[in-house]
Scaffold this active site. Sequence first.
Site, PDB file in Angstrom:
ATOM      1  CE  LYS A 143      -3.000   3.075   0.402  1.00  0.00           C
ATOM      2  NZ  LYS A 143      -4.340   3.263   0.849  1.00  0.00           N
ATOM      3  CB  CYS A 195      -3.860   8.792   0.729  1.00  0.00           C
ATOM      4  SG  CYS A 195      -5.550   8.667   1.329  1.00  0.00           S
TER       5      CYS A 195
HETATM    6  N1  SAJ Z   1      -2.440  15.014  -8.362  1.00  0.00           N
HETATM    7  C1  SAJ Z   1      -1.661  15.803  -9.197  1.00  0.00           C
HETATM    8  N2  SAJ Z   1      -1.368  15.341 -10.436  1.00  0.00           N
HETATM    9  C2  SAJ Z   1      -1.808  14.130 -10.890  1.00  0.00           C
HETATM   10  C3  SAJ Z   1      -2.580  13.323 -10.043  1.00  0.00           C
HETATM   11  C4  SAJ Z   1      -2.884  13.794  -8.779  1.00  0.00           C
HETATM   12  O1  SAJ Z   1      -1.253  16.904  -8.826  1.00  0.00           O
HETATM   13  O2  SAJ Z   1      -1.503  13.791 -12.049  1.00  0.00           O
HETATM   14  C5  SAJ Z   1      -2.776  15.480  -7.006  1.00  0.00           C
HETATM   15  C6  SAJ Z   1      -4.282  15.660  -6.780  1.00  0.00           C
HETATM   16  O3  SAJ Z   1      -4.724  16.898  -7.264  1.00  0.00           O
HETATM   17  C7  SAJ Z   1      -4.377  15.521  -5.282  1.00  0.00           C
HETATM   18  C8  SAJ Z   1      -3.290  14.505  -4.950  1.00  0.00           C
HETATM   19  O4  SAJ Z   1      -2.418  14.474  -6.076  1.00  0.00           O
HETATM   20  O5  SAJ Z   1      -4.074  16.750  -4.650  1.00  0.00           O
HETATM   21  C9  SAJ Z   1      -3.791  13.111  -4.676  1.00  0.00           C
HETATM   22  O6  SAJ Z   1      -4.836  12.750  -5.566  1.00  0.00           O
HETATM   23  P1  SAJ Z   1      -4.967  11.303  -6.214  1.00  0.00           P
HETATM   24  O7  SAJ Z   1      -6.164  11.312  -7.097  1.00  0.00           O
HETATM   25  O8  SAJ Z   1      -3.700  10.920  -6.852  1.00  0.00           O
HETATM   26  O9  SAJ Z   1      -5.123  10.311  -4.988  1.00  0.00           O
HETATM   27  P2  SAJ Z   1      -6.070  10.231  -3.671  1.00  0.00           P
HETATM   28  O10 SAJ Z   1      -5.302  10.789  -2.526  1.00  0.00           O
HETATM   29  O11 SAJ Z   1      -7.423  10.766  -3.931  1.00  0.00           O
HETATM   30  O12 SAJ Z   1      -6.190   8.615  -3.538  1.00  0.00           O
HETATM   31  C10 SAJ Z   1      -4.999   7.836  -3.484  1.00  0.00           C
HETATM   32  C11 SAJ Z   1      -5.155   6.655  -4.465  1.00  0.00           C
HETATM   33  N3  SAJ Z   1      -3.857   5.999  -4.646  1.00  0.00           N
HETATM   34  C12 SAJ Z   1      -3.341   5.757  -5.880  1.00  0.00           C
HETATM   35  O13 SAJ Z   1      -3.900   6.105  -6.899  1.00  0.00           O
HETATM   36  C13 SAJ Z   1      -2.057   5.020  -5.932  1.00  0.00           C
HETATM   37  C14 SAJ Z   1      -6.197   5.672  -3.936  1.00  0.00           C
HETATM   38  O14 SAJ Z   1      -6.251   4.498  -4.753  1.00  0.00           O
HETATM   39  C15 SAJ Z   1      -5.849   5.266  -2.487  1.00  0.00           C
HETATM   40  O15 SAJ Z   1      -6.807   4.358  -1.963  1.00  0.00           O
HETATM   41  C16 SAJ Z   1      -5.869   6.537  -1.656  1.00  0.00           C
HETATM   42  O16 SAJ Z   1      -4.824   7.391  -2.139  1.00  0.00           O
HETATM   43  C17 SAJ Z   1      -5.640   6.146  -0.204  1.00  0.00           C
HETATM   44  O17 SAJ Z   1      -6.640   6.103   0.539  1.00  0.00           O
HETATM   45  O18 SAJ Z   1      -4.510   5.818   0.160  1.00  0.00           O
END
Ligand code: SAJ
Length: 411
Positions: A212, A266
């Site tokens: 994870k 996360c």
């Molecule tokens: N972000 C960027 N650029 C990107 C993708 C995301 O700047 O290309 C930013 C988003 O705007 C946000 C942050 O990253 O601020 C996180 O967003 P996210 O959509 O990447 O992830 P979370 O935090 O909503 O959910 C993640 C997920 N993990 C992965 O995709 C590996 C989810 O599957 C997990 O279950 C979750 O963390 C968790 O609970 O750990």
Amino acid sequence: MQFNRISVVGLGYIGLPTAAVIASRGLEVIGVDVNQHAVDTINAGDVHIVEPDLDIVVKSAVQAGRLRATIQAEPADAFMVAVPTPFKDGHEADLSYIEAAAKSIAPVLEKGNLVVLESTSPVGATEALSEWLSQYRPDLSFPQQAGDNADIKVAHCPERVLPGHVLRELVENDRVIGGMSGACSQAAVSLYATFVKGECLLTNARTAEMAKLTENSFRDVNIAFANELSIICDKLKIDVWELINLANRHPRVNILNPGPGVGGHCIAVDPWFIVSSAPEQAKLIRTAREVNDSKPVYVLEQIKAAAEQFKKPVVACLGIAFKADIDDLRESPALDITKQLCACDAEVLVVEPNIEELPAQLSELGAKLVSLESALERANTLAVLVDHKEFKSIDPNVVARKVIVDSRGIF
Ligand code: SAJ
């Protein structure tokens, strides 16, 4: 192993949807939470968190008499622990909520029960949970003492659902299941088979914990790469969005999107669990965190420089959620940037289509929540902080005469 009654400990963003989905499969679910307001809300068939369709599933589970919330743990066949694991100063994981969960369920544990830790945890946390349980219940045997023959089975099965898509991903995603013994893993697989359509992949507890952390660190490192590129491109006067589109046409390149920083509970937290377990070795993972954590300051400076061109700067912050199309403001870089802007010599307008009211921490600083139309009419500077769908359809001609800092590349 047969499960009739499941207890879910911690009824937050993960625990409540999990409890409701299991109840919708016909099992009896008892949710346990320390928050009386959450318990009362759920028992009234309502939800205290926002997630698409969760209200419908919770209401029908409660009305069918299959989901009930309580403050005090009750006996069950299996206990799923989904409590927060924040970090303390120095980025070390805070396991106190897991310890409190152990204390709460220990008195009602019975021989043959399964305990699964779902909270994202540093390596070793499942063993620690089992150790706490055994201290509270010396009359029962645990896997660290009795292996496959233990009275209580303990496993780790990290949640991995994406906020905004939780109900679908809870059922469809593959699950990594790491038991403290083979028998623990098998018992956990039978539990997850009651509601998961994805594959259950078996390993040990430590590897499941690390899996994870690895998933979220992988994403963090890749976002850091995109964020660093955006800063390099600003220096070299190159459009980073065009650059990424071009590079991504290579069959083996897939660069993520730069933004104003990484938010949420996360991705900005979990990599630190790896860093604090192996500080000497985790160089890249630490640097990625530092790059992403420094991005909000960089974007703030860009907005300030843009606004300074006006005698009376009026800045519209488009979006304050931590990512697109959700209402979640937790650990949001957009919210932080907006707060800092309020301290500058500018009028700050906020457009956030997913909330009805500004949080006090912003309204107290003088920021105003306005409609998109009103912001586009009144502001001379636009700061795009979240790529909500409403913003993507803004007509470029309408904003042609504004000064724009577009941290998400929507224009
Ligand atoms: N972000 C960027 N650029 C990107 C993708 C995301 O700047 O290309 C930013 C988003 O705007 C946000 C942050 O990253 O601020 C996180 O967003 P996210 O959509 O990447 O992830 P979370 O935090 O909503 O959910 C993640 C997920 N993990 C992965 O995709 C590996 C989810 O599957 C997990 O279950 C979750 O963390 C968790 O609970 O750990």
